[in-house]
Design an enzyme around this catalytic site. Structure first.
Site, PDB file in Angstrom:
ATOM      1  N   HIS A   1       0.856  -1.184   0.000  1.00 57.28           N
ATOM      2  CA  HIS A   1       0.000   0.000   0.000  1.00 57.28           C
ATOM      3  C   HIS A   1       0.889   1.230   0.000  1.00 57.28           C
ATOM      4  O   HIS A   1       2.118   1.117   0.005  1.00 57.28           O
ATOM      5  CB  HIS A   1      -0.987  -0.017   1.172  1.00 57.28           C
ATOM      6  CG  HIS A   1      -0.380   0.049   2.543  1.00 57.28           C
ATOM      7  ND1 HIS A   1       0.539  -0.872   3.011  1.00 57.28           N
ATOM      8  CD2 HIS A   1      -0.570   0.933   3.566  1.00 57.28           C
ATOM      9  CE1 HIS A   1       0.880  -0.565   4.255  1.00 57.28           C
ATOM     10  NE2 HIS A   1       0.228   0.538   4.611  1.00 57.28           N
TER      11      HIS A   1
ATOM     12  N   HIS B   1       1.100   3.914   2.132  1.00 59.40           N
ATOM     13  CA  HIS B   1       1.503   4.664   3.334  1.00 59.40           C
ATOM     14  C   HIS B   1       3.019   4.889   3.289  1.00 59.40           C
ATOM     15  O   HIS B   1       3.774   4.037   2.825  1.00 59.40           O
ATOM     16  CB  HIS B   1       1.114   3.896   4.604  1.00 59.40           C
ATOM     17  CG  HIS B   1      -0.312   4.132   5.007  1.00 59.40           C
ATOM     18  ND1 HIS B   1      -1.014   3.273   5.826  1.00 59.40           N
ATOM     19  CD2 HIS B   1      -1.166   5.140   4.698  1.00 59.40           C
ATOM     20  CE1 HIS B   1      -2.243   3.759   6.014  1.00 59.40           C
ATOM     21  NE2 HIS B   1      -2.363   4.877   5.337  1.00 59.40           N
TER      22      HIS B   1
ATOM     23  N   ASP C   1       5.453   4.796   5.319  1.00 62.28           N
ATOM     24  CA  ASP C   1       6.417   3.855   5.906  1.00 62.28           C
ATOM     25  C   ASP C   1       6.613   2.602   5.037  1.00 62.28           C
ATOM     26  O   ASP C   1       7.404   1.723   5.382  1.00 62.28           O
ATOM     27  CB  ASP C   1       6.048   3.479   7.355  1.00 62.28           C
ATOM     28  CG  ASP C   1       4.679   2.836   7.496  1.00 62.28           C
ATOM     29  OD1 ASP C   1       3.716   3.346   6.907  1.00 62.28           O
ATOM     30  OD2 ASP C   1       4.579   1.808   8.205  1.00 62.28           O
ATOM     31  N   HIS C   2       5.916   2.551   3.895  1.00 60.30           N
ATOM     32  CA  HIS C   2       6.087   1.422   2.959  1.00 60.30           C
ATOM     33  C   HIS C   2       6.632   1.864   1.596  1.00 60.30           C
ATOM     34  O   HIS C   2       6.933   1.021   0.756  1.00 60.30           O
ATOM     35  CB  HIS C   2       4.752   0.680   2.790  1.00 60.30           C
ATOM     36  CG  HIS C   2       4.283   0.072   4.073  1.00 60.30           C
ATOM     37  ND1 HIS C   2       4.361  -1.276   4.348  1.00 60.30           N
ATOM     38  CD2 HIS C   2       3.786   0.652   5.201  1.00 60.30           C
ATOM     39  CE1 HIS C   2       3.925  -1.509   5.576  1.00 60.30           C
ATOM     40  NE2 HIS C   2       3.565  -0.350   6.112  1.00 60.30           N
TER      41      HIS C   2
ATOM     42  N   HIS D   1      -7.181  -2.659   5.966  1.00 61.64           N
ATOM     43  CA  HIS D   1      -6.400  -1.518   6.427  1.00 61.64           C
ATOM     44  C   HIS D   1      -7.157  -0.243   6.060  1.00 61.64           C
ATOM     45  O   HIS D   1      -8.195  -0.303   5.419  1.00 61.64           O
ATOM     46  CB  HIS D   1      -5.014  -1.592   5.763  1.00 61.64           C
ATOM     47  CG  HIS D   1      -3.963  -0.756   6.427  1.00 61.64           C
ATOM     48  ND1 HIS D   1      -3.816  -0.662   7.782  1.00 61.64           N
ATOM     49  CD2 HIS D   1      -2.979   0.034   5.887  1.00 61.64           C
ATOM     50  CE1 HIS D   1      -2.810   0.148   8.047  1.00 61.64           C
ATOM     51  NE2 HIS D   1      -2.289   0.593   6.923  1.00 61.64           N
TER      52      HIS D   1
END
Ligand SMILES: [Zn+2]
Ligand SMILES: [Zn+2]
Length: 251
Positions: A60, A62, A64-65, A139
């Site tokens: 996904h 976000h 932090d990814h 999520h």
């Protein structure tokens, strides 16, 4: 198949844990899953040249990814490697086109292909001898869990998710389930997993899953390692492992 955890942390900085990233080597060809902040430097620490990485799966979007993805593309370009394929959920193309559009000097030099998938889709990433199946994770934004199936074994990467049937159905029969475990038991959370919520969902999947490896730890997880392993023991056929940055697993 070699699996190396590059980053096992989240958006909050922690000693020893950078943001999300997993490096999979299939017949020595690297496949990167997620690319959060800190992952580019961790790639260096594995000894795998970053210029060998031209295929990235995103669970996904976000930060932090994905935060290091453009950094990886730029580093590759500076070393003469300009092609990249990005596989991700709906929205990946718009997000990446917008991001790259802010950096015209990079945009002009690289050749990036973005392919979007949805729950239930299966595909073979270009140049790989493996199959990838997708399932919707639970999520706050569109998120895909991936099952990577190859002659050497198969595993599922959950992405960020609450424990959910779609992801565990995808993992049934796999050698390894890499599942997020953001918070310790007892914390009330949505969109993420605790050992207790995962255990509850795994009741129906007893012995259907090989080993269980947990990752994506918030700072609150520190000090809860033993009870986490204890809580989840017995649900999977194999071990319960807590991932660390640069830890390797072989299938
Ligand atoms: Zn997320
Ligand atoms: Zn995350």
């Amino acid at each position: 198949m070699e699996i190396t955890f590059l980053g096992t942390g989240v958006a909050i900085p922690q000693k020893g844990r950078v943001q999300s990233g997993v490096l999979v080597e299939l017949e020595e060809k690297p496949l990167l899953i997620d690319c959060g902040s800190g992952v580019l430097n961790r790639i260096l620490e594995t000894g795998v040249p970053h210029t060998k990485i031209d295929t990235v799966l995103l669970s996904h979007l976000h930060l932090d990814h994905v935060a290091d993805l453009l950094c990886l593309i730029k580093a590759n370009w500076l070393q003469g490697k300009t092609d990249m394929r990005i596989y991700g959920p709906e929205g990946t193309d718009d997000w990446f086109t917008g991001l790259l559009g802010l950096y015209e000097y990079i945009e002009e030099e690289v050749d990036v292909k973005v392919l979007e998938y949805a729950s239930g889709d299966e595909f073979v990433p270009e140049g790989f001898d493996c199959e990838i199946s997708c399932a919707a994770a639970a999520h706050s934004v569109p998120t895909l869990a991936y099952r990577v199936t190859s002659g050497e074994g198969d595993f599922v990467y959950s992405g960020d998710t609450e424990p959910c049937r779609d992801v565990l159905d995808l993992a049934a029969g796999a050698d390894l389930l890499i599942h997020e475990c953001s918070f310790p038991t007892g914390m009330k959370v949505t969109n993420h997993t605790t050992p207790a919520t995962l255990a509850e969902m795994l009741e129906e999947y007893r012995d259907e899953i090989g080993s269980l490896c947990l990752t994506h730890f918030y700072p609150e997880m520190r000090g809860h390692e033993k009870e986490t392993v204890y809580r989840l023991k017995g649900y999977s056929d194999g071990e319960v492992i807590l991932a660390e940055d640069l830890m390797g697993l072989e299938l």
